[in-house]
Write a protein that holds these residues in place. Structure first.
Motif, PDB file in Angstrom:
ATOM      1  N   UNK A 228       0.846  -1.392   0.086  1.00 12.84           N
ATOM      2  CA  UNK A 228      -0.065  -0.085   0.165  1.00 12.84           C
ATOM      3  C   UNK A 228       0.827   1.202  -0.023  1.00 12.84           C
ATOM      4  N   UNK A 229       2.154   1.295  -0.038  1.00  8.04           N
ATOM      5  CA  UNK A 229       2.968   2.299  -0.051  1.00  8.04           C
ATOM      6  C   UNK A 229       3.555   2.968  -1.547  1.00  8.04           C
ATOM      7  N   UNK A 230       3.459   3.972  -1.753  1.00 11.72           N
ATOM      8  CA  UNK A 230       2.804   5.243  -0.873  1.00 11.72           C
ATOM      9  C   UNK A 230       1.109   4.933  -1.224  1.00 11.72           C
ATOM     10  N   UNK A 231       0.669   4.576  -2.406  1.00 10.48           N
ATOM     11  CA  UNK A 231      -0.603   4.268  -2.575  1.00 10.48           C
ATOM     12  C   UNK A 231      -0.560   3.025  -3.191  1.00 10.48           C
ATOM     13  N   UNK A 232      -1.608   2.242  -3.288  1.00 14.70           N
ATOM     14  CA  UNK A 232      -1.727   0.958  -3.816  1.00 14.70           C
ATOM     15  C   UNK A 232      -1.561   0.778  -5.485  1.00 14.70           C
ATOM     16  N   UNK A 233      -0.453   0.169  -5.732  1.00  9.93           N
ATOM     17  CA  UNK A 233      -0.224  -0.197  -7.188  1.00  9.93           C
ATOM     18  C   UNK A 233      -1.004  -1.331  -7.581  1.00  9.93           C
ATOM     19  N   UNK A 234      -1.772  -1.146  -8.537  1.00  9.03           N
ATOM     20  CA  UNK A 234      -2.920  -2.188  -9.015  1.00  9.03           C
ATOM     21  C   UNK A 234      -2.256  -3.393  -9.270  1.00  9.03           C
ATOM     22  N   UNK A 235      -1.059  -3.433  -9.934  1.00 12.66           N
ATOM     23  CA  UNK A 235      -0.297  -4.908 -10.045  1.00 12.66           C
ATOM     24  C   UNK A 235      -0.057  -5.503  -8.697  1.00 12.66           C
ATOM     25  N   UNK A 236       0.683  -4.646  -7.782  1.00  9.87           N
ATOM     26  CA  UNK A 236       0.869  -5.406  -6.652  1.00  9.87           C
ATOM     27  C   UNK A 236      -0.467  -5.677  -5.601  1.00  9.87           C
ATOM     28  N   UNK A 237      -1.283  -5.124  -5.686  1.00  9.94           N
ATOM     29  CA  UNK A 237      -2.409  -5.277  -4.994  1.00  9.94           C
ATOM     30  C   UNK A 237      -3.136  -6.646  -5.357  1.00  9.94           C
ATOM     31  N   UNK A 238      -3.231  -6.792  -6.892  1.00 11.32           N
ATOM     32  CA  UNK A 238      -3.585  -8.024  -7.358  1.00 11.32           C
ATOM     33  C   UNK A 238      -2.895  -9.143  -6.968  1.00 11.32           C
ATOM     34  N   UNK A 239      -1.484  -8.906  -7.109  1.00  8.51           N
ATOM     35  CA  UNK A 239      -0.669 -10.170  -6.645  1.00  8.51           C
ATOM     36  C   UNK A 239      -0.708 -10.539  -5.353  1.00  8.51           C
TER      37      UNK A 239
END
Length: 245
Positions: A228-239
């Motif tokens: 979630x740092x600094x804001x959630x990256x879409x790819x990271x959140x899905x992973x």
């Protein structure tokens, strides 16, 4: 990954362009009032940073700062969230290259030499202490927001913190090794002499260590929210969400 690195490069470049460009404009509009110049520079930087986080956060997380990326990697490595070591190396290179490009762009926009190394010495213990304080505060804010599920307010909160830290720190809050390097390429209001850069970066790294320690003391499980740092990256959140399932 190339999209994330591009976002970090462009985002950091535009951040430094905002810092340097607003500094040049401030000295042009208010040549005899340093306090007003700093006010103009800080307000423009704070608003630009908030807007840039909104623009690039969904792609890369909008770190724009090697100490933020390093903290994200360190805190998230056990929970396997946040950046990998390879990601961290790419982010740092993209951010540093972007910062230099941003200073060059600002110089060119105001009809100055593309590269004009700063002659403004910023070498004193109280300035280094200011950098430590600024960096610790920035990291604590970012990870507190991520850990408490309030990353959505990061654009406003981080912009506000940096805008305020311009005024309450002796160094005017660089708090960013990449931006520090970039600002050495402009001999304007926001510049820093190349010889002053290493000590500033060391102070920021000290702030990184102290900031991570404070985050762990306050939020022992902060690493779980590293994506979630600094804001959630879409790819990271899905992973991460996929791994949880």
């Amino acid at each position: 990954m190339w999209r994330r690195l591009l976002a970090e490069f462009v985002g950091t470049a535009l951040l430094v362009t905002a810092v340097v460009g607003s500094g040049i404009m401030a000295t042009t509009l208010s040549p005899d009032d340093v306090g007003l110049q700093l006010l103009e520079n800080s307000v423009a930087t704070a608003f630009a940073l908030g807007a840039l986080i909104l623009m690039f956060g969904p792609v890369s997380g909008a770190h724009f700062n090697p100490v933020v990326s390093a903290a994200d990697w360190f805190l998230g490595r056990r929970a396997r969230t946040g950046l990998t070591a390879t990601d961290l190396g790419g982010y740092v290179l993209a951010q540093t290259a972007g910062a230099i490009a941003g200073a060059v762009l600002a110089n060119l926009m105001f009809d100055l030499s593309a590269v004009d190394f700063s002659g403004k010495d910023r070498a004193a213990g109280h300035l280094w202490l200011g950098e430590v304080v600024a960096t610790v505060g920035l990291l604590t804010l970012i990870f507190a927001l991520a850990r408490s599920g309030r990353a959505a307010v990061a654009p406003a909160a981080v912009g506000a913190y940096i805008g305020a830290a311009y005024w309450f720190t002796s160094s005017t809050s660089f708090a960013n090794p990449a931006v520090t390097v970039g600002r050495a390429f402009t001999d304007t209001f926001a510049g820093i002499a190349p010889g002053s850069v290493p000590a500033f970066v060391v102070a920021q790294l000290v702030g990184l260590v102290l900031g991570v320690g404070l985050v762990l003391a306050l939020y022992p499980d902060a690493g779980r929210a590293a994506y979630e740092v600094v804001t959630p990256a879409v790819a990271d959140r899905k992973t991460v969400e996929g791994a949880r399932r």
